[in-house]
Motif scaffolding. Structure first.
Motif, PDB file in Angstrom:
ATOM      1  N   UNK A 196      47.574  36.129  32.299  1.00  0.00           N
ATOM      2  CA  UNK A 196      48.022  36.179  33.682  1.00  0.00           C
ATOM      3  C   UNK A 196      47.389  35.021  34.442  1.00  0.00           C
ATOM      4  N   UNK A 197      48.235  34.180  35.042  1.00  0.00           N
ATOM      5  CA  UNK A 197      47.745  33.031  35.775  1.00  0.00           C
ATOM      6  C   UNK A 197      47.349  33.389  37.191  1.00  0.00           C
ATOM      7  N   UNK A 198      46.852  32.388  37.893  1.00  0.00           N
ATOM      8  CA  UNK A 198      46.450  32.599  39.285  1.00  0.00           C
ATOM      9  C   UNK A 198      47.639  33.033  40.130  1.00  0.00           C
ATOM     10  N   UNK A 199      48.813  32.510  39.840  1.00  0.00           N
ATOM     11  CA  UNK A 199      50.006  32.895  40.604  1.00  0.00           C
ATOM     12  C   UNK A 199      50.375  34.353  40.340  1.00  0.00           C
ATOM     13  N   UNK A 200      50.123  34.843  39.104  1.00  0.00           N
ATOM     14  CA  UNK A 200      50.351  36.268  38.820  1.00  0.00           C
ATOM     15  C   UNK A 200      49.359  37.134  39.588  1.00  0.00           C
ATOM     16  N   UNK A 201      48.119  36.669  39.678  1.00  0.00           N
ATOM     17  CA  UNK A 201      47.096  37.402  40.424  1.00  0.00           C
ATOM     18  C   UNK A 201      47.456  37.488  41.901  1.00  0.00           C
ATOM     19  N   UNK A 202      47.889  36.370  42.477  1.00  0.00           N
ATOM     20  CA  UNK A 202      48.269  36.360  43.881  1.00  0.00           C
ATOM     21  C   UNK A 202      49.488  37.238  44.157  1.00  0.00           C
ATOM     22  N   UNK A 203      50.336  37.392  43.147  1.00  0.00           N
ATOM     23  CA  UNK A 203      51.543  38.228  43.304  1.00  0.00           C
ATOM     24  C   UNK A 203      51.263  39.707  43.073  1.00  0.00           C
ATOM     25  N   UNK A 204      50.010  40.084  42.922  1.00  0.00           N
ATOM     26  CA  UNK A 204      49.655  41.482  42.767  1.00  0.00           C
ATOM     27  C   UNK A 204      49.534  41.967  41.337  1.00  0.00           C
ATOM     28  N   UNK A 219      47.166  26.962  37.477  1.00  0.00           N
ATOM     29  CA  UNK A 219      47.921  28.045  36.844  1.00  0.00           C
ATOM     30  C   UNK A 219      47.800  27.972  35.329  1.00  0.00           C
ATOM     31  N   UNK A 220      47.933  26.761  34.770  1.00  0.00           N
ATOM     32  CA  UNK A 220      47.822  26.613  33.317  1.00  0.00           C
ATOM     33  C   UNK A 220      46.450  26.995  32.799  1.00  0.00           C
ATOM     34  N   UNK A 221      45.386  26.571  33.503  1.00  0.00           N
ATOM     35  CA  UNK A 221      44.017  26.890  33.074  1.00  0.00           C
ATOM     36  C   UNK A 221      43.761  28.382  33.137  1.00  0.00           C
ATOM     37  N   UNK A 222      44.195  29.036  34.210  1.00  0.00           N
ATOM     38  CA  UNK A 222      43.945  30.477  34.350  1.00  0.00           C
ATOM     39  C   UNK A 222      44.761  31.294  33.349  1.00  0.00           C
ATOM     40  N   UNK A 223      45.965  30.840  33.025  1.00  0.00           N
ATOM     41  CA  UNK A 223      46.741  31.532  31.987  1.00  0.00           C
ATOM     42  C   UNK A 223      46.026  31.439  30.648  1.00  0.00           C
ATOM     43  N   UNK A 224      45.573  30.251  30.304  1.00  0.00           N
ATOM     44  CA  UNK A 224      44.917  30.042  29.022  1.00  0.00           C
ATOM     45  C   UNK A 224      43.607  30.817  28.906  1.00  0.00           C
ATOM     46  N   UNK A 225      42.913  31.006  30.013  1.00  0.00           N
ATOM     47  CA  UNK A 225      41.624  31.699  29.981  1.00  0.00           C
ATOM     48  C   UNK A 225      41.713  33.197  30.180  1.00  0.00           C
ATOM     49  N   UNK A 226      42.908  33.725  30.426  1.00  0.00           N
ATOM     50  CA  UNK A 226      43.060  35.166  30.671  1.00  0.00           C
ATOM     51  C   UNK A 226      43.407  35.896  29.382  1.00  0.00           C
ATOM     52  N   UNK A 227      42.749  37.021  29.072  1.00  0.00           N
ATOM     53  CA  UNK A 227      43.100  37.783  27.855  1.00  0.00           C
ATOM     54  C   UNK A 227      44.517  38.346  27.914  1.00  0.00           C
ATOM     55  N   UNK A 228      45.024  38.585  29.124  1.00  0.00           N
ATOM     56  CA  UNK A 228      46.389  39.088  29.285  1.00  0.00           C
ATOM     57  C   UNK A 228      47.369  37.975  29.656  1.00  0.00           C
TER      58      UNK A 228
END
Length: 211
Positions: A196-204, A185-194
């Motif tokens: 949004x972490x992996x948990x945000x992606x899974x939540x739609x 989750x931390x890595x995906x948040x840091x790498x997303x321009x918006x």
């Protein structure tokens, strides 16, 4: 035959109610007020006073102000302490009363339920937990409003893994999976321009924003 006296019938016009403002009826018996006096004017209050229909405020996502990783991490730490300290006391009491094994199992289940319930309740009713409120963050659903219960449950489900780390025997495995989930989750948040972490992606497509 007239006698030179006054004849009340002479020089008078037939009585017509229209002369004296009386209603006049046509052959069908319908009143002619509208034709004689004019129908009351119709007006639009918005046009008369130059006002515009009330517009709903837009709480949509502002891509220029996403919630950054460090404030979000700080909010998670604060929320973890808010939930974790009372539940640690409860788990200790259960272990003393029921024994280590049964107390640890029941304590882990209650801690997982309390953690998820805390996040789901506050995010779906206020848009922010106490930790996010302190650090000026809020959670939005994909449409810009409050997240639904399902969306909040999905984005916070990894807390179950961490809470179940207190389980006897399998606790180490659950704890390890919780750490892996937090890193992803931390890595995906840091790498997303918006942000949004992996948990945000899974939540739609939920989002954390400033303000």
């Amino acid at each position: 035959m007239t006698t030179g006296g006054f004849d009340p019938g002479q020089g008078q016009q037939p009585f017509d109610g229209q002369q004296y403002g009386q209603p006049h009826y046509n052959g069908a018996g319908r009143q002619q007020h509208g034709q004689q006096f004019g129908a009351p004017p119709q007006f639009d209050s918005a046009q008369q006073f130059g006002t515009q229909p009330f517009a709903q405020p837009d709480f949509g996502f502002d891509p220029s102000r996403p919630g950054e990783l460090l404030p979000r991490l700080g909010a998670r730490v604060i929320d973890g302490l808010i939930v974790g300290i009372p539940m640690a006391v409860v788990s200790t009491v259960l272990a003393l009363v029921l024994g280590n094994f049964l107390g640890s199992v029941l304590g882990a289940i209650l801690t997982a339920a309390a953690a998820v319930g805390y996040f789901v309740f506050l995010e779906t009713t206020r848009g922010q937990t106490l930790g996010k409120q302190i650090l000026g963050l809020r959670v939005e659903g994909p449409d810009g409003g409050l997240p639904t219960q399902q969306q909040s449950l999905t984005r916070n489900g990894f807390y179950v893994l961490s809470a179940l780390g207190g389980f006897p025997l399998l606790g180490f495995l659950f704890g390890l999976l919780g750490v892996v989930a937090a890193i992803v989750i931390g890595v995906t948040i840091n790498g997303s321009p918006t942000k949004q972490g992996k948990h945000d992606e899974l939540a739609g497509g939920t989002r954390v924003v400033q303000g």
